[in-house]
Design a protein around this motif. Structure first.
Motif, PDB file in Angstrom:
ATOM      1  N   PRO A  31      -1.240  -2.455   0.839  1.00  0.00           N
ATOM      2  CA  PRO A  31      -1.560  -3.487   1.782  1.00  0.00           C
ATOM      3  C   PRO A  31      -2.684  -3.258   3.164  1.00  0.00           C
ATOM      4  O   PRO A  31      -2.678  -2.773   3.032  1.00  0.00           O
ATOM      5  CB  PRO A  31       0.188  -4.195   2.540  1.00  0.00           C
ATOM      6  CG  PRO A  31       0.686  -2.800   2.196  1.00  0.00           C
ATOM      7  CD  PRO A  31      -0.118  -1.608   0.897  1.00  0.00           C
ATOM      8  N   GLU A  32      -3.123  -4.689   3.441  1.00  0.00           N
ATOM      9  CA  GLU A  32      -3.737  -4.917   4.541  1.00  0.00           C
ATOM     10  C   GLU A  32      -3.290  -3.817   5.965  1.00  0.00           C
ATOM     11  O   GLU A  32      -2.194  -3.901   6.203  1.00  0.00           O
ATOM     12  CB  GLU A  32      -4.612  -5.914   4.599  1.00  0.00           C
ATOM     13  CG  GLU A  32      -5.843  -6.156   6.282  1.00  0.00           C
ATOM     14  CD  GLU A  32      -5.773  -6.964   6.310  1.00  0.00           C
ATOM     15  OE1 GLU A  32      -6.477  -7.742   7.297  1.00  0.00           O
ATOM     16  OE2 GLU A  32      -4.695  -8.008   5.513  1.00  0.00           O
ATOM     17  N   SER A  33      -4.135  -3.072   6.075  1.00  0.00           N
ATOM     18  CA  SER A  33      -3.978  -2.416   7.349  1.00  0.00           C
ATOM     19  C   SER A  33      -4.585  -3.029   8.770  1.00  0.00           C
ATOM     20  O   SER A  33      -5.293  -3.861   8.559  1.00  0.00           O
ATOM     21  CB  SER A  33      -4.417  -1.565   7.532  1.00  0.00           C
ATOM     22  OG  SER A  33      -3.844   0.092   5.916  1.00  0.00           O
ATOM     23  N   VAL A  34      -3.814  -3.356   9.776  1.00  0.00           N
ATOM     24  CA  VAL A  34      -3.893  -3.483  11.359  1.00  0.00           C
ATOM     25  C   VAL A  34      -4.202  -1.831  11.870  1.00  0.00           C
ATOM     26  O   VAL A  34      -3.777  -1.234  11.837  1.00  0.00           O
ATOM     27  CB  VAL A  34      -3.973  -5.192  12.244  1.00  0.00           C
ATOM     28  CG1 VAL A  34      -3.941  -5.315  11.075  1.00  0.00           C
ATOM     29  CG2 VAL A  34      -2.548  -3.875  12.042  1.00  0.00           C
ATOM     30  N   ARG A  35      -5.541  -2.015  12.385  1.00  0.00           N
ATOM     31  CA  ARG A  35      -5.570  -0.978  14.111  1.00  0.00           C
ATOM     32  C   ARG A  35      -4.666  -1.127  15.257  1.00  0.00           C
ATOM     33  O   ARG A  35      -4.728  -2.245  15.740  1.00  0.00           O
ATOM     34  CB  ARG A  35      -7.351  -0.646  14.660  1.00  0.00           C
ATOM     35  CG  ARG A  35      -8.144  -0.225  13.421  1.00  0.00           C
ATOM     36  CD  ARG A  35      -8.937   1.059  13.781  1.00  0.00           C
ATOM     37  NE  ARG A  35      -9.420   2.013  14.689  1.00  0.00           N
ATOM     38  CZ  ARG A  35      -8.423   3.187  14.124  1.00  0.00           C
ATOM     39  NH1 ARG A  35      -8.447   3.355  12.993  1.00  0.00           N
ATOM     40  NH2 ARG A  35      -8.476   4.038  14.902  1.00  0.00           N
TER      41      ARG A  35
ATOM     42  N   SER B 196      19.044   6.576   1.180  1.00  0.00           N
ATOM     43  CA  SER B 196      18.018   6.007   0.884  1.00  0.00           C
ATOM     44  C   SER B 196      18.005   4.518   0.482  1.00  0.00           C
ATOM     45  O   SER B 196      19.405   4.733   1.048  1.00  0.00           O
ATOM     46  CB  SER B 196      17.179   6.594  -0.117  1.00  0.00           C
ATOM     47  OG  SER B 196      15.483   5.952  -0.406  1.00  0.00           O
ATOM     48  N   GLY B 197      16.502   3.705   0.386  1.00  0.00           N
ATOM     49  CA  GLY B 197      17.291   2.816   0.617  1.00  0.00           C
ATOM     50  C   GLY B 197      16.279   2.046  -0.639  1.00  0.00           C
ATOM     51  O   GLY B 197      15.577   2.803  -1.642  1.00  0.00           O
ATOM     52  N   MET B 198      15.941   1.180  -0.854  1.00  0.00           N
ATOM     53  CA  MET B 198      15.266   0.510  -2.535  1.00  0.00           C
ATOM     54  C   MET B 198      14.199   0.229  -2.162  1.00  0.00           C
ATOM     55  O   MET B 198      13.663  -0.643  -3.097  1.00  0.00           O
ATOM     56  CB  MET B 198      15.720  -1.257  -2.623  1.00  0.00           C
ATOM     57  CG  MET B 198      17.602  -0.655  -2.990  1.00  0.00           C
ATOM     58  SD  MET B 198      18.287   0.100  -4.583  1.00  0.00           S
ATOM     59  CE  MET B 198      17.687  -0.663  -5.272  1.00  0.00           C
ATOM     60  N   GLY B 199      13.220   0.219  -1.070  1.00  0.00           N
ATOM     61  CA  GLY B 199      11.870  -0.133  -0.831  1.00  0.00           C
ATOM     62  C   GLY B 199      11.653  -1.460  -0.583  1.00  0.00           C
ATOM     63  O   GLY B 199      10.258  -1.353  -0.890  1.00  0.00           O
ATOM     64  N   GLU B 200      12.562  -1.958  -0.122  1.00  0.00           N
ATOM     65  CA  GLU B 200      12.328  -3.530  -0.176  1.00  0.00           C
ATOM     66  C   GLU B 200      11.190  -3.832   0.667  1.00  0.00           C
ATOM     67  O   GLU B 200      10.405  -4.550   0.590  1.00  0.00           O
ATOM     68  CB  GLU B 200      13.238  -4.533  -0.547  1.00  0.00           C
ATOM     69  CG  GLU B 200      14.106  -5.019  -2.306  1.00  0.00           C
ATOM     70  CD  GLU B 200      15.517  -5.237  -2.177  1.00  0.00           C
ATOM     71  OE1 GLU B 200      14.749  -5.117  -1.052  1.00  0.00           O
ATOM     72  OE2 GLU B 200      15.892  -5.024  -3.447  1.00  0.00           O
ATOM     73  N   HIS B 201      11.639  -2.837   1.866  1.00  0.00           N
ATOM     74  CA  HIS B 201      11.143  -3.888   3.059  1.00  0.00           C
ATOM     75  C   HIS B 201      10.400  -2.605   3.582  1.00  0.00           C
ATOM     76  O   HIS B 201       9.871  -2.689   4.792  1.00  0.00           O
ATOM     77  CB  HIS B 201      11.452  -4.353   4.036  1.00  0.00           C
ATOM     78  CG  HIS B 201      13.591  -4.504   4.251  1.00  0.00           C
ATOM     79  ND1 HIS B 201      13.191  -5.449   3.133  1.00  0.00           N
ATOM     80  CD2 HIS B 201      14.301  -3.877   3.365  1.00  0.00           C
ATOM     81  CE1 HIS B 201      14.460  -6.189   3.122  1.00  0.00           C
ATOM     82  NE2 HIS B 201      15.216  -5.030   2.738  1.00  0.00           N
ATOM     83  N   LEU B 202       9.321  -1.614   2.568  1.00  0.00           N
ATOM     84  CA  LEU B 202       8.828  -0.457   3.253  1.00  0.00           C
ATOM     85  C   LEU B 202       7.538  -0.394   3.262  1.00  0.00           C
ATOM     86  O   LEU B 202       6.404   0.489   3.518  1.00  0.00           O
ATOM     87  CB  LEU B 202       9.475   0.450   2.449  1.00  0.00           C
ATOM     88  CG  LEU B 202      10.787   0.776   2.333  1.00  0.00           C
ATOM     89  CD1 LEU B 202      11.463   2.127   2.435  1.00  0.00           C
ATOM     90  CD2 LEU B 202      11.248   1.078   4.158  1.00  0.00           C
ATOM     91  N   THR B 203       6.963  -1.724   2.449  1.00  0.00           N
ATOM     92  CA  THR B 203       5.908  -1.534   2.450  1.00  0.00           C
ATOM     93  C   THR B 203       5.250  -3.161   3.253  1.00  0.00           C
ATOM     94  O   THR B 203       5.991  -4.185   3.815  1.00  0.00           O
ATOM     95  CB  THR B 203       4.876  -2.205   0.744  1.00  0.00           C
ATOM     96  OG1 THR B 203       5.688  -3.324   0.484  1.00  0.00           O
ATOM     97  CG2 THR B 203       5.440  -0.775   0.253  1.00  0.00           C
TER      98      THR B 203
END
Ligand code: NI
Length: 138
Positions: A2-6, A131-138
């Motif tokens: 995903p796109e990163s922001v500074r 742990s989590g299912m990773g849905e909101h982690l990206t």
């Protein structure tokens, strides 16, 4: 990726020192990586607090001679099959075994199963890793 922001933010010098120490000690390449990890940990914590479907591993160390516990483990793995996804058994020595049980499901159900296993006679130690299912982690 995903796109990163500074971004920039203010922080006390003393906290910055701690941040740099923690980043180093955790083996992170840089502060950004460390902070990303903190946010993801907090998001997984939120999943658990809000009762969202989660992932967990229970590690059990137990007395090999405790037949009741082995029976209970088997029974649970059959009856709670919707939560228990997989398990691995390791013979530690002549007297002790370890079992890692991977689960997926609602936090309250996972905690109940973990408590049940931890309370069995013959359990020497039990630890629940969340742990989590990773849905909101990206
Ligand atoms: Ni064993």
């Amino acid at each position: 990726m995903p796109e990163s922001v500074r971004l920039s933010f203010s922080i006390e010098k003393s906290l910055l020192k701690q941040l740099e120490r923690l980043t180093r000690e955790d083996g992170c390449e840089n502060r950004s990586e460390f902070i990303r990890g903190l946010i993801r940990n907090r998001l997984v914590e939120e999943d658990w607090q809000k009762g969202r479907e989660a992932l967990a591993t229970i590690t059990l160390v137990y007395d090999h001679h405790s037949r009741q516990l082995s029976k209970k483990l088997l029974e649970l793995q059959h009856h709670q099959h919707t939560e228990i996804m997989a398990s691995t058994h390791i013979h530690l020595d002549e007297h002790r075994c370890a079992e890692m049980i991977m689960m997926k499901g609602r936090p309250e159900r996972i905690r109940r199963i973990a408590a049940l296993l931890g309370q069995q006679k013959g359990t020497l130690h039990s630890a629940l890793s969340l742990s989590g299912m990773g849905e909101h982690l990206t």
